[in-house]
Write an enzyme that holds these catalytic residues in place. Structure first.
Site, PDB file in Angstrom:
ATOM      1  N   TYR A 118       0.821  -1.214   0.000  1.00  0.00           N
ATOM      2  CA  TYR A 118       0.000   0.000   0.000  1.00  0.00           C
ATOM      3  C   TYR A 118       0.851   1.258   0.000  1.00  0.00           C
ATOM      4  O   TYR A 118       1.848   1.345   0.716  1.00  0.00           O
ATOM      5  CB  TYR A 118      -0.916   0.003   1.224  1.00  0.00           C
ATOM      6  CG  TYR A 118      -1.928  -1.114   1.210  1.00  0.00           C
ATOM      7  CD1 TYR A 118      -2.204  -1.819   0.030  1.00  0.00           C
ATOM      8  CD2 TYR A 118      -2.607  -1.472   2.361  1.00  0.00           C
ATOM      9  CE1 TYR A 118      -3.128  -2.845   0.011  1.00  0.00           C
ATOM     10  CE2 TYR A 118      -3.541  -2.501   2.350  1.00  0.00           C
ATOM     11  CZ  TYR A 118      -3.787  -3.183   1.173  1.00  0.00           C
ATOM     12  OH  TYR A 118      -4.710  -4.193   1.162  1.00  0.00           O
TER      13      TYR A 118
ATOM     14  N   GLU B 240     -20.378   1.067  20.508  1.00  0.00           N
ATOM     15  CA  GLU B 240     -21.222   1.376  19.346  1.00  0.00           C
ATOM     16  C   GLU B 240     -21.722   2.812  19.321  1.00  0.00           C
ATOM     17  O   GLU B 240     -22.301   3.262  18.327  1.00  0.00           O
ATOM     18  CB  GLU B 240     -22.393   0.391  19.272  1.00  0.00           C
ATOM     19  CG  GLU B 240     -21.915  -1.028  18.928  1.00  0.00           C
ATOM     20  CD  GLU B 240     -22.984  -2.084  19.107  1.00  0.00           C
ATOM     21  OE1 GLU B 240     -23.861  -1.894  19.990  1.00  0.00           O
ATOM     22  OE2 GLU B 240     -22.942  -3.091  18.386  1.00  0.00           O
TER      23      GLU B 240
END
Ligand SMILES: [Zn+2]
Ligand SMILES: [Zn+2]
Length: 419
Positions: free
Chosen positions: A323, A399
């Site tokens: 990458y 969350e």
């Protein structure tokens, strides 16, 4: 002017309401993906759920099977205008989950010939759910904004299985950034390094390039008692490992950018009294500048070969570029910081240090200006420095960070499209 301000404030309010209304469904999607994780290039179920969702929202175009399992959705606003791309990755990791959750993964599968557990240990389940939420928010408000949004759901960010191609690079090769070509791309990563509620960003080089290094030193086998009768690849390999230390410490201008050369594996020989034919080493090279990346590759290759030659050994150096450097476009980042500031709230937007990890979002940024930022998911009361990091079998997501992700991407999109 006043009219525009009023209209944009209205739109921001509408986004807030729509994002809050969808929060519990985003959490449900994330839990479903978390319980059913799929490895790179195998995101069949996940992609199917994404595509069905985009069809249901009435997107103007939904393309599936891009780079194996990728999904691209195109959504037009009220009138033509700029094009913005938003990207989420969908793949999980070969990690056996150790978090005690009702929706913990129990999935096992084959990966590069081995039996492995599968877990969303990098949080791509959250990224996918967040972008599905953003699509729903923006589709519901399409009469209130102008331009086009392209939703890119990408497979295999964590590399495809050996022998396969995939990920961002293949998506681009298959036209992910064409027809229409976006003027900007946004992406996010949830992270254990920041507390929930915090957004982290950085202009310029943000995440490192990552390249695989494989060096084989070819000697000539002989009895361990008579080293002069052969060529010892073990001593040569030791010299190579030490010699490579000088590439960063003596030859790299560290005031420009940091860099790392690591040898992480070394294999050669079968017993104490045989000097083997060859030794194989594997390592990783990390940089924050494409020019430095090329220079370091050249010096690593030259040194390994020259040191081996000095020992009468042969040497094969193979560097596989994985990458590139994740570089946030400076002008785009500066322009969007006020949006991130507004979304995060006072004291909740942080300028973060560089990250030695890498991201294939960088491939998109080589084609169009991009901004990649971080959203904290470590629960309040846990020290982010001590929380199980991304890729850990104990990686835990608060969350509460999901809604912030939805709000950030939806607001970045609408603020950008407004010009
Ligand atoms: Zn990862
Ligand atoms: Zn990741």
């Amino acid at each position: 002017m006043e009219h525009t301000t009023a209209a944009s404030t209205d739109l921001a309010d509408l986004i807030e309401r729509a994002a809050r209304a969808i929060e519990s469904r985003v959490i449900d999607w994330r839990r479903d993906f978390h319980e059913h994780p799929e490895l790179g290039n195998r995101e069949v179920r996940t992609a199917d759920i994404v595509a069905q969702h985009l069809h249901r929202l009435g997107l103007d175009e939904v393309r599936t099977g891009v780079a194996h399992t990728g999904v691209i959705g195109v959504l037009h606003g009220a009138r033509p205008g700029p094009v913005v791309a938003l990207r989420a990755d969908m793949d999980a990791l070969p990690v056996a989950e150790e978090v005690d959750l009702p929706f913990a993964s129990k999935v096992c599968t084959q990966w590069n010939g081995e039996s492995v557990g599968v877990m969303h240990a990098c949080g791509h389940d959250a990224h996918t759910a967040i972008l599905m939420g953003v699509a729903e928010v923006l589709a519901g408000l399409r009469a209130a904004w102008c331009g086009t949004v392209k939703f890119i759901f990408q497979p295999a960010e964590e590399l495809p299985p050996e022998g396969e191609d995939g990920g961002a690079q293949l998506m681009i090769a298959q036209g992910a950034l064409d027809n229409p070509r976006p003027a900007a791309i946004f992406g996010l990563h949830i992270t254990s390094r920041l507390p929930v509620g915090v957004i982290g960003y950085r202009p310029g080089p943000t995440m490192a390039s990552a390249d695989n290094l494989k060096i084989t030193v070819h000697g000539r086998q002989t009895h361990g008692a008579m080293p002069w009768a052969g060529v010892d690849p073990i001593v040569t390999a030791a010299q190579v490992v030490l010699g490579l230390q000088t590439v960063v410490s003596r030859e790299t201008d560290l005031t420009r950018e940091p860099a790392v050369v690591t040898i992480g594996a070394i294999k050669g020989g079968v017993r104490e009294n045989i000097i083997p034919d060859s030794v194989e080493m594997r390592g990783t090279i990390r940089t924050f500048d494409e020019e430095m990346r090329d220079e370091i590759h050249e010096r690593v290759t030259y040194l390994a070969e020259a040191i081996s030659r000095g020992a009468r050994a042969g040497c094969t150096v193979c560097i596989r570029k994985n990458y590139p450097v994740t570089v946030n476009d400076a002008a785009l980042t500066q322009r969007m910081v006020p949006t991130l500031q507004r979304v995060a709230g006072p004291g909740q937007l942080m300028l973060v240090p560089k990250v030695m990890g890498s991201e294939d979002f960088s491939f998109f940024q080589q084609v169009v200006p991009g901004l990649f930022f971080f959203v904290g998911v470590t629960p309040v009361g846990t020290d982010p420095a001590k929380a199980a990091p991304n890729h850990s079998p104990r990686f835990f997501v608060d969350e509460g960070g999901l809604l912030l992700g939805v709000r950030a991407l939806a607001n970045l999109t609408c603020d950008y499209l407004r010009g």
